[in-house]
Design a protein around this motif. Structure first.
Motif, PDB file in Angstrom:
ATOM      1  N   LEU A   2      31.639  43.112  31.760  1.00 42.14           N
ATOM      2  CA  LEU A   2      33.002  42.898  31.286  1.00 42.14           C
ATOM      3  C   LEU A   2      33.013  41.997  30.060  1.00 42.14           C
ATOM      4  O   LEU A   2      33.705  42.272  29.084  1.00 42.14           O
ATOM      5  CB  LEU A   2      33.869  42.305  32.391  1.00 42.14           C
ATOM      6  CG  LEU A   2      35.316  41.981  32.010  1.00 42.14           C
ATOM      7  CD1 LEU A   2      36.034  43.228  31.534  1.00 42.14           C
ATOM      8  CD2 LEU A   2      36.032  41.384  33.196  1.00 42.14           C
ATOM      9  N   ALA A  58      42.646  44.905  32.345  1.00 46.34           N
ATOM     10  CA  ALA A  58      42.031  44.807  33.673  1.00 46.34           C
ATOM     11  C   ALA A  58      42.582  45.900  34.573  1.00 46.34           C
ATOM     12  O   ALA A  58      43.788  46.146  34.606  1.00 46.34           O
ATOM     13  CB  ALA A  58      42.286  43.439  34.284  1.00 46.34           C
ATOM     14  N   GLN A  63      38.476  42.467  37.951  1.00 47.84           N
ATOM     15  CA  GLN A  63      38.349  42.409  36.498  1.00 47.84           C
ATOM     16  C   GLN A  63      39.231  41.309  35.907  1.00 47.84           C
ATOM     17  O   GLN A  63      38.844  40.631  34.962  1.00 47.84           O
ATOM     18  CB  GLN A  63      38.691  43.756  35.865  1.00 47.84           C
ATOM     19  CG  GLN A  63      37.629  44.806  36.107  1.00 47.84           C
ATOM     20  CD  GLN A  63      37.969  46.134  35.443  1.00 47.84           C
ATOM     21  OE1 GLN A  63      39.088  46.349  34.996  1.00 47.84           O
ATOM     22  NE2 GLN A  63      36.983  47.005  35.396  1.00 47.84           N
ATOM     23  N   MET A  64      40.406  41.115  36.471  1.00 45.64           N
ATOM     24  CA  MET A  64      41.286  40.050  36.007  1.00 45.64           C
ATOM     25  C   MET A  64      40.603  38.694  36.189  1.00 45.64           C
ATOM     26  O   MET A  64      40.611  37.848  35.276  1.00 45.64           O
ATOM     27  CB  MET A  64      42.615  40.069  36.755  1.00 45.64           C
ATOM     28  CG  MET A  64      43.600  39.015  36.256  1.00 45.64           C
ATOM     29  SD  MET A  64      45.145  39.010  37.156  1.00 45.64           S
ATOM     30  CE  MET A  64      44.619  38.369  38.739  1.00 45.64           C
ATOM     31  N   MET A  67      37.916  38.159  33.616  1.00 49.81           N
ATOM     32  CA  MET A  67      38.467  37.786  32.319  1.00 49.81           C
ATOM     33  C   MET A  67      38.809  36.300  32.287  1.00 49.81           C
ATOM     34  O   MET A  67      38.532  35.604  31.306  1.00 49.81           O
ATOM     35  CB  MET A  67      39.692  38.640  32.005  1.00 49.81           C
ATOM     36  CG  MET A  67      39.350  40.102  31.765  1.00 49.81           C
ATOM     37  SD  MET A  67      40.788  41.171  31.673  1.00 49.81           S
ATOM     38  CE  MET A  67      41.364  40.798  30.020  1.00 49.81           C
TER      39      MET A  67
END
Length: 125
Positions: A2, A58, A63-64, A67
């Motif tokens: 990511l 995201a 994924q959020m 980040m």
């Protein structure tokens, strides 16, 4: 993985900035499908107008969180580089870039540290 996606395409910009500018936007409403569609439309407009050159949306909470881990790693990463001087100021958003560039210019001109690195990050509320 990511982080590589978020930080790719950071070269070749026609900009007054000597380094790329990254912005992490978090928005949450009561309907995730509606929220995703609105954010996708917003990002599409930014890409189409050439306002942004890269972006990542995201797809899930994992994924959020990844980040946010990148954002939260800024302070420890800078601290590892050596002596760090930090200050916290409130700046109108339309003056942010000008102030950041002026701070960098003044620090580089007034120090005996040729390897000085100026990192600017903050919050928009």
């Amino acid at each position: 993985l990511l982080q590589d996606m978020l930080l790719s395409d950071s070269s070749g910009r026609d900009s007054e900035l000597s380094r790329p500018l990254y912005l992490l936007v978090e928005a949450q409403g009561s309907n995730s499908d509606h929220d995703s569609a609105k954010m996708d439309a917003f990002l599409t407009r930014l890409f189409d107008s050439d306002t942004i050159h890269n972006g990542f949306l995201a797809q899930d909470s994992k994924q959020m969180m990844e980040m946010w881990q990148i954002r939260e790693s800024c302070n420890p990463s800078v601290a590892q580089s050596g002596c760090v001087y930090k200050f916290d100021v409130s700046i109108p958003i339309d003056e942010y870039i000008d102030v950041a560039l002026e701070v960098e210019k003044e620090l580089l001109a007034s120090t005996d540290f040729p390897d000085l690195i100026v990192c600017v990050w903050g919050h928009i509320a």
